[in-house]
Design an enzyme around this catalytic site. Structure first.
Site, mmCIF file in Angstrom:
data_model
loop_
_atom_site.group_PDB
_atom_site.id
_atom_site.type_symbol
_atom_site.label_atom_id
_atom_site.label_comp_id
_atom_site.label_asym_id
_atom_site.label_seq_id
_atom_site.Cartn_x
_atom_site.Cartn_y
_atom_site.Cartn_z
ATOM 1 N N HIS A 55 130.895 -4.290 72.326
ATOM 2 C CA HIS A 55 129.827 -5.243 72.005
ATOM 3 C C HIS A 55 128.421 -4.674 72.135
ATOM 4 O O HIS A 55 127.497 -5.347 72.599
ATOM 5 C CB HIS A 55 129.968 -6.484 72.873
ATOM 6 C CG HIS A 55 131.162 -7.331 72.556
ATOM 7 N ND1 HIS A 55 131.775 -7.327 71.322
ATOM 8 C CD2 HIS A 55 131.884 -8.200 73.330
ATOM 9 C CE1 HIS A 55 132.805 -8.169 71.341
ATOM 10 N NE2 HIS A 55 132.905 -8.699 72.537
ATOM 11 N N HIS A 91 129.707 -14.841 69.467
ATOM 12 C CA HIS A 91 130.778 -14.862 70.468
ATOM 13 C C HIS A 91 130.890 -16.232 71.152
ATOM 14 O O HIS A 91 131.125 -16.304 72.355
ATOM 15 C CB HIS A 91 130.519 -13.769 71.502
ATOM 16 C CG HIS A 91 131.741 -13.240 72.180
ATOM 17 N ND1 HIS A 91 132.535 -14.022 73.003
ATOM 18 C CD2 HIS A 91 132.319 -12.015 72.159
ATOM 19 C CE1 HIS A 91 133.521 -13.288 73.480
ATOM 20 N NE2 HIS A 91 133.417 -12.061 72.973
ATOM 21 N N SER A 92 130.751 -17.302 70.396
ATOM 22 C CA SER A 92 130.921 -18.633 70.985
ATOM 23 C C SER A 92 132.374 -18.889 71.356
ATOM 24 O O SER A 92 133.300 -18.462 70.666
ATOM 25 C CB SER A 92 130.459 -19.718 70.011
ATOM 26 O OG SER A 92 129.063 -19.737 69.897
ATOM 27 N N TYR A 93 132.559 -19.577 72.477
ATOM 28 C CA TYR A 93 133.867 -20.046 72.918
ATOM 29 C C TYR A 93 133.939 -21.541 72.612
ATOM 30 O O TYR A 93 133.133 -22.328 73.115
ATOM 31 C CB TYR A 93 134.041 -19.867 74.420
ATOM 32 C CG TYR A 93 134.131 -18.453 74.937
ATOM 33 C CD1 TYR A 93 135.335 -17.962 75.468
ATOM 34 C CD2 TYR A 93 133.023 -17.613 74.953
ATOM 35 C CE1 TYR A 93 135.422 -16.682 75.982
ATOM 36 C CE2 TYR A 93 133.103 -16.330 75.464
ATOM 37 C CZ TYR A 93 134.306 -15.873 75.982
ATOM 38 O OH TYR A 93 134.385 -14.603 76.500
ATOM 39 N N ASP A 127 143.966 -11.677 71.963
ATOM 40 C CA ASP A 127 142.667 -11.021 71.864
ATOM 41 C C ASP A 127 142.809 -9.966 70.779
ATOM 42 O O ASP A 127 142.780 -8.765 71.045
ATOM 43 C CB ASP A 127 142.255 -10.404 73.206
ATOM 44 C CG ASP A 127 140.811 -9.928 73.213
ATOM 45 O OD1 ASP A 127 140.085 -10.213 72.239
ATOM 46 O OD2 ASP A 127 140.407 -9.260 74.180
ATOM 47 N N GLU A 157 135.643 -14.858 66.359
ATOM 48 C CA GLU A 157 134.554 -13.934 66.078
ATOM 49 C C GLU A 157 134.754 -13.313 64.692
ATOM 50 O O GLU A 157 135.429 -12.305 64.547
ATOM 51 C CB GLU A 157 134.509 -12.851 67.148
ATOM 52 C CG GLU A 157 134.341 -13.384 68.560
ATOM 53 C CD GLU A 157 134.787 -12.365 69.595
ATOM 54 O OE1 GLU A 157 134.173 -11.274 69.656
ATOM 55 O OE2 GLU A 157 135.756 -12.647 70.327
ATOM 56 N N ARG A 217 135.208 -3.219 69.798
ATOM 57 C CA ARG A 217 135.361 -1.949 70.510
ATOM 58 C C ARG A 217 135.283 -0.736 69.590
ATOM 59 O O ARG A 217 135.709 -0.787 68.430
ATOM 60 C CB ARG A 217 136.695 -1.937 71.259
ATOM 61 C CG ARG A 217 136.756 -2.960 72.385
ATOM 62 C CD ARG A 217 138.152 -3.092 72.966
ATOM 63 N NE ARG A 217 138.153 -4.006 74.097
ATOM 64 C CZ ARG A 217 138.284 -5.335 73.976
ATOM 65 N NH1 ARG A 217 138.418 -5.886 72.775
ATOM 66 N NH2 ARG A 217 138.259 -6.106 75.050
ATOM 67 N N GLN A 275 138.259 -11.972 65.128
ATOM 68 C CA GLN A 275 138.858 -11.709 66.431
ATOM 69 C C GLN A 275 139.181 -13.061 67.063
ATOM 70 O O GLN A 275 138.286 -13.850 67.365
ATOM 71 C CB GLN A 275 137.898 -10.926 67.335
ATOM 72 C CG GLN A 275 138.505 -10.513 68.669
ATOM 73 C CD GLN A 275 139.328 -9.241 68.581
ATOM 74 O OE1 GLN A 275 139.364 -8.580 67.544
ATOM 75 N NE2 GLN A 275 139.974 -8.867 69.673
#
Length: 318
Positions: free
Chosen positions: A98, A168-170, A228, A283, A73, A260
């Site tokens: 992003h 940004h993989s989960y 987060d 991240e 952000r 992150q």
């Protein structure tokens, strides 16, 4: 390396999918957004993804994508560089998130495969794209090997700009269910607390807070897994993050100064294919809102400089 047609964007751009292999590892990567659609470890997919290009366009929450120009952000959708203000889209409340309305995660990249296990993707971001200055030439390389995935970044600009790239993989090491019982270690004495807009208010110690993961903790053990937040990684080489679940562990090493940690609490099954806490994000990055925070590491990139970063995700049997 296998390649196949995956779809066509509304703008008429063709999207391809590449399959990388190395030993017991298989990764499927899209030219749309540099997305890691799947990452199989001994036959188990450990990342969240979508089935179709249409789903990535409307149902994804950055699943597996490279985000930028500025990942995370920027307060009030603005920053100042060399005395000149720049106004960006406010696409996350009052914040810019992003890269904006059509960031790198929504662009089609050019693929350059090399053998079975290396895929280089490149993109040229025009001067003024999403409000950012300078023409930026960026490449991301995915390499499978040594029990894991390496992500390498490189970028050049023809005018001063700001840049913060991340993937940004989960991750879900179980391959299904939620991640609240995953055990996480983060080698960070400090983190960046945030305000109601999730903008950092400075740097603080994790000591005595639910954000202390220097000793391994279950994701759901404290504050219902509502993480987060950006962590200030301790200096030095080696493993900076470790995640464990039953028979599998994930170790993360990076050249980036922060990570992150997001536990997926805002995933909504009415909008995405997944519910809350279906995956967790690691991240690796520079800090959120760095261009507006002079005490944070600089994210300014100037002509003649090369931005480089590397993150290794290695998997271990337990």
């Amino acid at each position: 390396m296998k390649s196949e047609h995956f779809g066509v964007t509304p703008e008429g751009e063709s999207v391809e999918r590449y399959t990388l292999t190395s030993g017991e590892l298989t990764a499927r990567v899209l030219t749309y957004g540099c997305v890691i659609q799947s990452l199989e470890v001994a036959g188990r997919n450990v990342v969240l993804g979508c089935e179709t290009l249409a789903d990535y366009r409307v149902r994804s929450r950055y699943f597996g994508a490279v985000v930028g120009r500025y990942g995370n952000r920027l307060a009030n959708g603005r920053f100042e560089l060399d005395g000149k203000p720049y106004e960006l889209a406010q696409n996350n409340g009052t914040a810019h998130l992003h890269g904006g309305l059509k960031g790198f995660d929504k662009r089609v990249w050019i693929a350059d495969p090399d053998g079975d296990s290396l895929l280089r993707l490149s993109y040229v971001s025009a001067d003024g794209e999403e409000g950012y200055p300078g023409t930026l030439r960026v490449s991301v390389t995915y390499t499978l090997g040594e029990g894991g995935l390496r992500i390498s970044y490189s970028a050049f600009t023809d005018a001063p700009t700001v840049l913060n790239l991340t993937n940004h993989s989960y991750f879900n090491l179980a391959g299904s269910g939620d991640v609240l019982d995953h055990v996480v270690m983060i080698d960070a004495d400090r983190y960046t607390p945030v305000d109601e807009h999730k903008i950092p208010t400075g740097i603080a110690s994790v000591e005595g807070t639910p954000f202390d993961f220097r000793v391994p903790r279950r994701v759901g053990e404290r504050i219902q897994g509502a993480y987060d937040h950006n962590y200030v990684l301790n200096p030095g080489d080696g493993v900076k993050i470790r995640v464990e679940h039953e028979d599998l562990a994930l170790e993360v090493a990076t050249t980036q100064p922060g990570v992150q940690f997001y536990a997926g609490g805002m995933l909504n099954p009415q909008i995405t294919p997944y519910g809350p806490h279906a995956g967790l994000c690691l991240e690796t990055q520079h800090f959120p809102d760095s261009p507006n925070q002079p005490d944070f590491p600089s994210t300014v990139l100037r002509p003649g400089e090369e931005f480089t970063a590397r993150t290794d995700y290695r998997f271990r049997s337990r």
